[in-house]
Design a protein around this motif. Structure first.
Motif, PDB file in Angstrom:
ATOM      1  N   UNK A  61      10.761  22.815   1.707  1.00 45.15           N
ATOM      2  CA  UNK A  61       9.926  22.593   2.866  1.00 45.15           C
ATOM      3  C   UNK A  61      10.958  20.935   3.275  1.00 45.15           C
TER       4      UNK A  61
ATOM      5  N   UNK B  12      14.259  21.109  11.639  1.00 41.01           N
ATOM      6  CA  UNK B  12      14.404  20.807  12.145  1.00 41.01           C
ATOM      7  C   UNK B  12      14.390  19.139  12.497  1.00 41.01           C
TER       8      UNK B  12
ATOM      9  N   UNK C 224      10.895  24.554  24.226  1.00 42.77           N
ATOM     10  CA  UNK C 224      12.288  24.115  22.692  1.00 42.77           C
ATOM     11  C   UNK C 224      13.557  23.511  22.333  1.00 42.77           C
ATOM     12  N   UNK C 225      13.999  23.720  23.600  1.00 44.67           N
ATOM     13  CA  UNK C 225      14.783  23.072  23.807  1.00 44.67           C
ATOM     14  C   UNK C 225      16.322  24.206  23.467  1.00 44.67           C
ATOM     15  N   UNK C 226      17.337  23.855  23.842  1.00 44.05           N
ATOM     16  CA  UNK C 226      18.079  25.193  23.251  1.00 44.05           C
ATOM     17  C   UNK C 226      18.080  25.649  21.576  1.00 44.05           C
ATOM     18  N   UNK C 227      18.093  26.678  21.749  1.00 37.21           N
ATOM     19  CA  UNK C 227      18.489  27.825  20.571  1.00 37.21           C
ATOM     20  C   UNK C 227      17.510  27.463  19.653  1.00 37.21           C
ATOM     21  N   UNK C 228      15.975  27.835  19.903  1.00 38.16           N
ATOM     22  CA  UNK C 228      15.603  27.203  19.296  1.00 38.16           C
ATOM     23  C   UNK C 228      16.166  28.812  17.776  1.00 38.16           C
TER      24      UNK C 228
ATOM     25  N   UNK D  19      11.743  28.192   9.683  1.00 42.10           N
ATOM     26  CA  UNK D  19      11.589  27.388   9.140  1.00 42.10           C
ATOM     27  C   UNK D  19       9.700  26.747   9.459  1.00 42.10           C
ATOM     28  N   UNK D  20       9.813  26.459  10.660  1.00 44.52           N
ATOM     29  CA  UNK D  20       8.691  26.660  11.340  1.00 44.52           C
ATOM     30  C   UNK D  20       7.011  27.494  10.713  1.00 44.52           C
TER      31      UNK D  20
ATOM     32  N   UNK E 173      18.041  17.645  20.374  1.00 39.12           N
ATOM     33  CA  UNK E 173      17.651  18.192  22.167  1.00 39.12           C
ATOM     34  C   UNK E 173      17.002  17.019  22.844  1.00 39.12           C
TER      35      UNK E 173
ATOM     36  N   UNK F  51       6.835  26.337   7.281  1.00 41.18           N
ATOM     37  CA  UNK F  51       6.147  25.409   6.496  1.00 41.18           C
ATOM     38  C   UNK F  51       4.424  25.982   7.935  1.00 41.18           C
TER      39      UNK F  51
ATOM     40  N   UNK G  97      17.270  19.238  14.984  1.00 39.14           N
ATOM     41  CA  UNK G  97      17.150  20.565  16.442  1.00 39.14           C
ATOM     42  C   UNK G  97      17.129  19.060  17.113  1.00 39.14           C
TER      43      UNK G  97
ATOM     44  N   UNK H  49      14.420  21.986   4.928  1.00 33.49           N
ATOM     45  CA  UNK H  49      13.586  22.339   6.735  1.00 33.49           C
ATOM     46  C   UNK H  49      13.767  21.837   7.532  1.00 33.49           C
TER      47      UNK H  49
ATOM     48  N   UNK I 255      15.848  27.468  14.726  1.00 38.35           N
ATOM     49  CA  UNK I 255      14.703  26.456  13.154  1.00 38.35           C
ATOM     50  C   UNK I 255      13.150  27.053  13.374  1.00 38.35           C
TER      51      UNK I 255
ATOM     52  N   UNK J 225       2.063  17.287   2.891  1.00 35.74           N
ATOM     53  CA  UNK J 225       3.064  18.359   2.783  1.00 35.74           C
ATOM     54  C   UNK J 225       2.783  18.335   1.196  1.00 35.74           C
TER      55      UNK J 225
END
Lengths: 309, 382
Positions: free
Chosen positions: B146, B153, A276-280, A286-287, B160, A290, B156, B149, A283, B134
């Motif tokens: 959303x 996302x 999940x990478x650095x500092x998930x 939000x996951x 990464x 959703x 991120x 968001x 986010x 969605x």
């Protein structure tokens, strides 16, 4: 809990400690989400400017407490009064012109306000991190190897008090009743002699008031007061969605769930979620949001919207 | 009947037309309805060829190209928000995807221009099709949140997925191919004249603006476009009269993100860098501001809005040391000014959004339409 510990790469104490940390973080989100909910409930508007209210509230507490050296609790109260006035003024100047407009218009206006206020705050107080401080710095309650900072206890207490206040207010006060009536059917409420204008104004005032408290709880301590706080407030959106946009109780539960998930992700991600990478944890709210929206579009406690042609 | 209508409509004799008289559907659907539109088009073509010659500095051309890039992205957002009524704060994410596509396929793998640009557009379509559904379950407020968001996302992922995006430090874009056939837009050579990179970029960007504007204009008058507008006006009613809601909404997302990805590619080529921090909420809001200021639901408005927003930003940047802005704006950490340039810009964006929505919700385009109506209906202009 300790039975779980051998399975996970963390000790039981760690886990409980983090659960309590998550609870505290969650109650801070809950406070912000409550500010969103009160406006949505009465006016059907998602108030993006709430982030700005949070920011202004935190900086005003700083102004009263650090710059003018007033008592800390008095500073919070004064900051909340200021937030109340700010909400009322914005409603009077801007938002009352938008009654009955499309959601898009109102959302964008509140986003515009967010940008204006956020940057004015930076202009006044600067972009550097500031120390808001608090009377409980460093003090903790210890119970069975678990340390609970006083600051977190206060945050949870504030949330509890505000939630109870909301529930009682909506249930028993005539203003609360007027708000519920206006939210349900503005025209019918008007016909019953309720002043929609007063209701909207008080609603925005209350939002500003709660946001000031929320901002203060987020910014207490050293170096946590900075302009990014306004955007941090957006992280409370998932909390509000999770609980359902028009339910105060849902906002609090949603906030707590988000806080717990975020804290646990932070604890476990380095071990189990390297992909999940650095500092998930940034986010993950939000996951969660959703996923929830896909399963229950109106959140856990929200009222489903009935669509009519 | 015809004898009566003709003098008012387009007859050479008779009075001035009281309005744009439409006699059949073909007239209604025409892209360039009258002589004036065609004259304007010729003027624009002239401007297009004349501007990059030695009259305008490279810095000026860079600003004009930036305006064009924003216009392409804004046309995309307008298809989604203005024509289909799906409010999205996630536009910056698609711009970012386009930028990184240019960085990876164009600069890293060295694909030709005519391959990686369509590839970026296709990636946009793909993402639109993934994210579009969605919009089927979520409406209004929920969709806004959303798509918000989506930005977080996206950031991120951008931070990464280091092998493609360069992680936190971003990625440089050097040596990406920019040639279409014999025309190399990294430094055009035409009829014995050598053009600078900025001049060539201007030609490329504005040609693409014209192309996307035409494409969008055609799209909105097609069957798909009318379905989109029906969904915007009342999605439930549209569904009842037989509009395929799923296909329309997902299609709008696909078109919008394809345009956004192309804008992203161009912006990456222009600034030769892609970094995750640039594709945040602020960029999304900039795009929303552009379509609100220019005019929601008009292709023309997206372009006018870009000129206004990018232009005002540039004006502030250039005048930040002047007498009238100097005391207000600080240009460095030691400066005594009150606000940074970025902050002043953000405040102005906010003020423009609020001001336009309160006082001119149909944007600058409406001013133009009103002025046109005033002249067309003179002497009955009230």
């Amino acid at each position: 809990m300790s039975a779980l510990a051998p399975v996970l790469a963390v000790t039981g104490t760690d886990l409980v400690q983090n659960l309590i940390g998550g609870l505290a973080l969650g109650s801070k989100y809950a406070l912000i989400a409550l500010g969103f909910v009160v406006v949505f409930r009465a006016t059907g508007v998602i108030n993006f400017a709430n982030g700005a209210f949070v920011l202004v509230g935190a900086y005003m507490t700083y102004q009263f407490f650090q710059t003018w050296e007033l008592n800390f609790y008095l500073s919070i109260v004064l900051s909340m009064v200021f937030g109340f006035l700010l909400g009322i003024v914005l409603e009077a100047i801007v938002l009352r012109r938008l009654v009955g407009e499309a959601p898009f218009t109102v959302i964008m206006v509140t986003i515009g306000l967010l940008f204006i206020i956020d940057n004015l705050v930076t202009a006044v107080w600067g972009a550097a991190n500031l120390d808001l401080g608090d009377p409980w710095t460093g003090s903790v309650v210890e119970a069975g190897g678990i340390q609970i900072p006083h600051r977190d206890l206060w945050a949870m207490g504030f949330t509890g008090v505000v939630l109870c206040g909301f529930l009682l207010f909506f249930r028993y006060s005539s203003m609360g009743l007027a708000m519920r009536a206006t939210a349900m059917d503005p025209e019918a409420a008007l016909a019953q002699g309720i002043s929609a204008r007063t209701v909207y104004r008080v609603t925005w005032g209350i939002a500003g008031l709660v946001a000031a408290l929320a901002g203060t709880t987020f910014a207490t301590g050293t170096g946590s007061l900075q302009p990014g706080l306004g955007l941090l407030a957006l992280a409370a959106f998932p909390a509000m969605i999770l609980g359902g946009m028009d339910s105060p109780l849902g906002a609090v539960l949603g906030g707590i769930i988000i806080g717990l998930v975020q804290q646990l992700t932070q604890l476990l991600a380095p071990e189990y979620m390297e992909w999940a990478g650095r500092s998930p944890e940034i986010v993950v709210p939000y996951v969660v949001m959703i996923i929830i929206l896909m399963v229950r579009p109106y959140g856990l406690f929200g009222t489903p919207e009935v669509r009519r042609v | 009947m015809r004898a009566v209508l003709a003098p008012f409509g387009r007859g050479p004799s008779g009075g001035r037309p009281s309005r744009n008289l439409v006699l059949d559907y073909r007239d209604d659907l025409r892209i360039f309805p009258d002589r004036w539109a065609r004259i304007g088009l010729v003027l624009l073509a002239f401007l297009y060829l004349w501007l990059p010659s030695q009259q305008v500095s490279d810095a000026g051309l860079r600003t004009l190209s930036t305006i064009g890039i924003f216009a392409i992205g804004a046309i995309g957002l307008n298809l989604l928000t203005g024509y289909t009524g799906q409010v999205s704060l996630g536009h910056a994410f698609f711009i970012g995807v386009g930028s990184y596509t240019a960085a990876y396929l164009g600069a890293e793998l060295g694909w030709p221009f005519l391959v990686y640009v369509p590839a970026a557009a296709l990636i946009g379509v793909g993402l639109g099709v993934v994210i579009g559904p969605f919009a089927l379950r979520l409406r209004g407020h929920y969709l806004v949140i959303v798509t918000l968001g989506l930005i977080f996302l996206g950031r991120h992922i951008f931070n990464n997925w280091t092998s493609v995006t360069g992680g936190n430090r971003g990625t440089q874009i050097r040596g990406a191919d920019m040639s279409i056939g014999p025309l190399d837009f990294s430094g055009l050579e035409l009829f014995g004249t050598t053009y600078s990179r900025e001049q060539s970029m201007f030609f490329l960007v504005w040609a693409l603006v014209a192309l996307t504007a035409l494409l969008a204009k055609n799209l909105v008058r097609s069957r798909m476009g009318r379905a989109m507008q029906a969904v915007r006006d009342r999605d439930l009613s549209a569904e009842i009269i037989g509009v395929d809601l799923a296909r329309t909404k997902v299609g709008a997302f696909a078109w919008s993100s394809a345009f956004a990805c192309v804008a992203g590619v161009l912006s990456a080529l222009q600034i030769r860098f892609a970094g995750a921090d640039d594709f945040g909420l602020f960029l999304s809001i900039t795009y929303v501001a552009i379509i609100i200021i220019g005019g929601v639901g008009t292709i023309f408005g997206a372009i006018v809005g870009s000129i206004f927003v990018v232009g005002s930003e540039e004006l502030i940047n250039q005048n930040s040391r002047s007498d009238w802005l100097g005391p207000l704006v600080s240009t460095g950490p030691t400066d005594a000014g009150w606000l940074s340039v970025g902050e002043l810009n953000a405040i102005l964006f906010g003020a423009f959004i609020v001001g336009f929505l309160l006082f001119e919700p149909r944007g600058l385009a409406a001013l133009w339409f009103r002025a046109k109506a005033w002249f067309l209906t003179w002497p009955f202009s009230y």
